[in-house]
Write an enzyme that holds these catalytic residues in place. Structure first.
Site, PDB file in Angstrom:
ATOM      1  CE  LYS A 165      -1.602   1.797   4.028  1.00 17.20           C
ATOM      2  NZ  LYS A 165      -1.435   3.047   4.246  1.00 17.20           N
ATOM      3  CG  ASN A 166       2.314   2.728   3.570  1.00 20.76           C
ATOM      4  OD1 ASN A 166       1.117   2.796   3.182  1.00 20.76           O
ATOM      5  ND2 ASN A 166       2.732   2.346   4.675  1.00 20.76           N
ATOM      6  CB  CYS A 175      -5.452   9.624  11.289  1.00 19.33           C
ATOM      7  SG  CYS A 175      -3.485   9.178  11.438  1.00 19.33           S
ATOM      8  NE  ARG A 203       0.554  10.434  10.159  1.00 23.76           N
ATOM      9  CZ  ARG A 203       0.145   9.364   9.550  1.00 23.76           C
ATOM     10  NH1 ARG A 203      -1.046   8.894   9.924  1.00 23.76           N
ATOM     11  NH2 ARG A 203       0.604   8.687   8.518  1.00 23.76           N
ATOM     12  CG  ASP A 212       3.045   1.253   9.343  1.00 19.54           C
ATOM     13  OD1 ASP A 212       3.318   1.458   8.344  1.00 19.54           O
ATOM     14  OD2 ASP A 212       2.789   2.085  10.324  1.00 19.54           O
ATOM     15  NE  ARG A 272      -7.073   4.707   5.285  1.00 19.25           N
ATOM     16  CZ  ARG A 272      -6.020   5.216   6.087  1.00 19.25           C
ATOM     17  NH1 ARG A 272      -6.158   5.169   7.330  1.00 19.25           N
ATOM     18  NH2 ARG A 272      -4.856   5.542   5.620  1.00 19.25           N
TER      19      ARG A 272
END
Ligand code: EPZ
Length: 419
Positions: free
Chosen positions: A22-23, A118, A123, A306, A398
């Site tokens: 994803k990243n 978030c 952030r 993560d 997500r």
């Protein structure tokens, strides 16, 4: 709304195929703005964040086709118009702020709403803006909007106070078409940075040192369209490794770059997990006795933040005391309260959580408070006594493709239902 229901206690077996990262995919999709030619991103994961960033490009008049059958994402930004939008989509995902660098590089202008914080932290974007200003951008902000414009972008030397992944990506994308050489010092070293640079270099950029703390970018005049296959998702792979560890199972994980996931594998070896490494796969044997460990999350190549919630789920069930220190985000312990509802024994003191392993946790109704915390709750449900209902699973969608499908195919009793 949907929720995931898990009946704990099943062992896992068989193989799981990891999706593209994803990243990596998010910044690579945004980087397509730099080149008004057709670009194909192979094996693109059908993630909620990918859908949002594609919708955003469509809003900006780009052709984007996420073809289901072969997983290829076809993008053409030839008709892209300068961003001047405060659209809701921009606020939906943090990665939308990565538009700033490439839009400045292409149009010398960009107007974006400030990315939302978030729940894992505020952030901030100060390092992004510091870098873009160093390249010659004038930046103004007000009413939740950031506006950037530049006559021209010029290479410069930029030191990042923190090796921010997003800031490194934003600056790198702005610099590839700038005049002259840019040096980013104390750059983020995550594998996804290397992947973005590799994608840009194949398009004709001149980037050296990506994946190290010093990245040198020589500006070029233009880039050309290519087809590209991003790296595998090391965080998804790590999540399945922990699933094997928690359920005392042996499974095979396909889609691994062992260098990228080394920090997690080394820590899991300390816990007693055995790995049999093959080329792009690894057999994970979680059947042995588990030992408690201490963890401190750090920028790559340290232990990945993560993976912190998933590791906490696991260590909650390992006899003895473990200590988990979260140094990257200031509010990434929201899963602790949810794990405690299931019977986990965890005390928080500032940025450190002290975990006392328990023999048994019990299923109940819990929430996914953010993406990786949601994954941690699914892992806990796999071993809890009874039934666990995980709500707010939009967070999980997500960052994980069909997570309950993949886990069910490994033998878990897990379903997704409408609330
Ligand atoms: C990326 O977020 C990832 N997201 C995150 O993954 C990941 O946790 C994070 O990098 C760290 O590895 C994407 O790639 C889309 P940062 P990013 O900028 O770029 C501070 C997931 O679960 N900071 O490296 O936002 C910031 O406050 C997500 O997949 C500044 O101070 O992370 C934070 O404490 C979660 N000023 C730290 O750096 C800035 O200008 C790390 O942020 C930027 C960041």
């Amino acid at each position: 709304m949907e929720k995931i229901i898990i009946t704990g206690g099943n062992k896992l077996r068989g193989e799981v195929n990891i999706s593209a990262a994803k990243n990596s995919v998010l910044p690579i999709i945004v980087a397509s703005i730099l080149c008004p030619e057709k670009i194909i991103i192979e094996n693109a994961p059908m993630l909620e964040d990918v859908v949002v960033i594609c919708d955003l490009l469509r809003e900006l008049n780009c052709d984007v086709d996420l073809s289901n059958h072969n997983g290829n994402l076809n993008i053409n930004t030839e008709n892209l118009r300068p961003i001047d939008t405060n659209c809701e989509l921009i606020r939906k995902i943090r990665a939308s702020f990565l538009l700033m660098g490439p839009m400045l590089a292409r149009f010398k202008y960009c107007k974006l709403s400030l990315p939302g914080g978030c729940n894992i932290g505020s952030r901030p974007i100060d390092l992004h803006l510091k870098g873009l200003k160093a390249l010659g951008a004038d930046i103004s902000s007000g009413h939740g909007i950031i506006e950037a414009r530049a006559e021209k972008l010029y290479g410069n030397r930029i030191y990042l106070d923190f090796p921010s992944v997003g800031a490194t990506e934003n600056i790198m994308m702005a610099a590839v078409l700038a005049k002259g050489t840019t040096i980013i010092e104390n750059a983020a070293e995550e594998p996804e940075i290397w992947d973005l640079a590799n994608f840009l270099n194949l398009m004709g950029a001149k980037i050296e040192g990506a994946g190290t703390g010093k990245i040198i970018i020589d500006g070029v005049i233009s880039l050309k369209g290519i087809s590209y296959k991003p790296i595998y998702d090391r965080i998804e792979a790590g999540t399945f490794m922990i699933a094997a560890a928690m359920t005392n199972s042996i499974i095979k994980v396909n889609g691994i770059n062992k260098d990228h996931i080394r920090p997690l594998m080394e820590k899991l070896k300390e816990c007693g997990i055995i790995f049999i490494e093959e080329n792009y796969s690894v057999i994970v044997d979680g059947r042995g006795i588990k030992k408690p460990v201490d963890i401190k999350t750090m920028p790559y190549p340290g232990f990945p933040t993560d993976m912190q919630p998933q590791m906490m789920s696991f260590l909650s069930m390992v006899e003895g005391s473990s200590m988990i220190t979260e140094t990257v985000f200031e509010n990434r312990f929201m899963h602790v309260a949810e794990l405690a509802r299931m019977g986990a024994k965890i005390k928080i003191d500032g940025r450190t959580a002290y975990v006392e392993g328990v023999k048994c946790i019990t299923g109940c109704e819990v929430k996914a408070t953010d993406l990786r915390a949601g994954a941690a709750m699914i892992l806990a449900g796999l071993v809890a006594e009874g039934i666990t209902e995980v709500k707010d699973i939009y967070h999980i969608d997500r960052g994980y493709v069909d997570i309950e499908e993949k886990i069910r195919k490994l033998g878990a009793n897990i379903i997704r239902v409408q609330e």
